[in-house]
Motif scaffolding. Structure first.
Motif, mmCIF file in Angstrom:
data_model
loop_
_atom_site.group_PDB
_atom_site.id
_atom_site.type_symbol
_atom_site.label_atom_id
_atom_site.label_comp_id
_atom_site.label_asym_id
_atom_site.label_seq_id
_atom_site.Cartn_x
_atom_site.Cartn_y
_atom_site.Cartn_z
ATOM 1 N N PRO A 55 0.715 -1.025 -0.060
ATOM 2 C CA PRO A 55 -0.179 -0.109 -0.008
ATOM 3 C C PRO A 55 0.838 1.327 0.066
ATOM 4 N N ARG A 56 0.219 2.471 -0.510
ATOM 5 C CA ARG A 56 0.936 3.657 -0.395
ATOM 6 C C ARG A 56 1.120 4.043 0.884
ATOM 7 N N VAL A 57 0.117 3.753 1.935
ATOM 8 C CA VAL A 57 -0.106 4.317 3.188
ATOM 9 C C VAL A 57 -0.158 3.248 4.203
ATOM 10 N N VAL A 58 0.077 2.982 5.546
ATOM 11 C CA VAL A 58 -0.031 2.337 6.396
ATOM 12 C C VAL A 58 -0.506 3.160 7.396
ATOM 13 N N LEU A 59 -1.848 3.172 8.004
ATOM 14 C CA LEU A 59 -2.363 3.835 9.370
ATOM 15 C C LEU A 59 -2.209 2.688 10.201
ATOM 16 N N LEU A 60 -1.187 2.989 11.326
ATOM 17 C CA LEU A 60 -0.759 1.977 12.284
ATOM 18 C C LEU A 60 -0.980 2.422 13.745
ATOM 19 N N ASP A 61 -1.934 1.717 14.392
ATOM 20 C CA ASP A 61 -1.920 2.117 15.784
ATOM 21 C C ASP A 61 -0.788 1.812 16.694
ATOM 22 N N VAL A 62 -0.249 2.644 17.462
ATOM 23 C CA VAL A 62 0.815 2.398 18.503
ATOM 24 C C VAL A 62 0.885 1.222 19.202
ATOM 25 N N GLU A 63 -0.402 0.737 19.684
ATOM 26 C CA GLU A 63 -0.568 -0.037 20.581
ATOM 27 C C GLU A 63 -0.830 -1.565 20.010
ATOM 28 N N MET A 64 -0.403 -1.676 18.776
ATOM 29 C CA MET A 64 -0.614 -3.192 18.194
ATOM 30 C C MET A 64 0.109 -4.183 19.227
ATOM 31 N N PRO A 65 -0.634 -5.344 19.231
ATOM 32 C CA PRO A 65 -0.103 -6.573 19.890
ATOM 33 C C PRO A 65 1.121 -7.179 18.985
ATOM 34 N N ASP A 66 1.968 -8.094 19.705
ATOM 35 C CA ASP A 66 2.599 -9.010 19.187
ATOM 36 C C ASP A 66 4.140 -8.625 19.174
ATOM 37 N N ARG A 67 4.455 -7.348 19.096
ATOM 38 C CA ARG A 67 5.737 -6.713 18.805
ATOM 39 C C ARG A 67 5.755 -5.077 19.082
#
Length: 222
Positions: A55-67
């Motif tokens: 994708p051109r852009v990823v909107l990423l939440d700061v509190e994502m699980p796993d890492r």
């Protein structure tokens, strides 16, 4: 069937809270040239989706699980260098926001940002070779705190103009020096900061508080 607009911006929305993801999807799809190409509920799925869809852009939440979010940002940038990463935080913790910019994110802003602000940030990172840090008026003044700098005054001037997406020729004109001198200053900046590109140098300088980050407290220029 919806036909994507010509030159549409493909966006992946990543967050572990379904309501947050749905809200973001609703906001961005209101723009005729924005297209949501996927959603992810954790970091692993987000990285896999980026690898598959680019994708051109990823909107990423700061509190994502796993890492940790910074590790996720670095992995996304590594597998899809052209993807612009916009990190959304619960509040404007300046240290955290600087950390994600230093990790390679192109923008960091709080979840309380308006739709217009979010749209403006997405357009800005797609159009300009600069990073965006959006904080509240309460914390904006903290960004201007000076720091001891390994860079000379002229090197800082060159880097500040580079952060505004000016070319070497434009920087030379602005500072009334020759283009070769600009290149030499940038080479020195890269060496001193351990950077590999302009954006990397700007991010590292902002993280070290050598430069004032490009923050927006109103609607960013789109």
């Amino acid at each position: 069937m919806h036909t994507p607009a010509i030159g549409s911006i493909d966006i992946l929305v990543a967050g572990d809270h379904a309501l947050l993801r749905e809200g973001l999807v609703e906001m961005v799809t209101a723009e005729p040239d924005f297209r949501v190409v996927g959603q992810a509920g954790n970091s692993v799925t987000a990285v896999q989706s980026v690898a598959a869809r680019r994708p051109r852009v990823v909107l990423l939440d700061v509190e994502m699980p796993d890492r940790p979010v910074c590790a996720t940002v670095r992995q996304i940038r590594r597998i899809s260098p052209r993807t612009r990463v916009v990190v959304l935080a619960m509040d404007d913790d300046l240290r955290l926001l600087r950390d994600v910019l230093a990790a390679g994110a192109h923008a960091a802003l709080v979840r309380s940002a308006s739709r217009q602000e979010l749209v403006g940030v997405i357009r800005t990172v797609c159009q300009e070779a600069t990073s965006v840090l959006m904080v509240s008026h309460r914390n904006a003044s903290q960004l201007a705190v000076p720091a001891s700098s390994p860079l000379s005054r002229r090197e800082l001037q060159v880097l500040e103009l580079a952060a505004q997406a000016l070319s070497n020729a434009q920087i030379a004109t602005r500072l009334r020096i020759v283009e070769g001198t600009v290149k030499r200053h940038l080479t020195n900046v890269y060496t001193k900061l351990g950077a590999v590109s302009r954006l990397d140098a700007v991010n590292k300088a902002e993280a070290a508080r050598l430069l004032q980050p490009s923050f927006r407290t109103g609607t960013p220029r789109g």
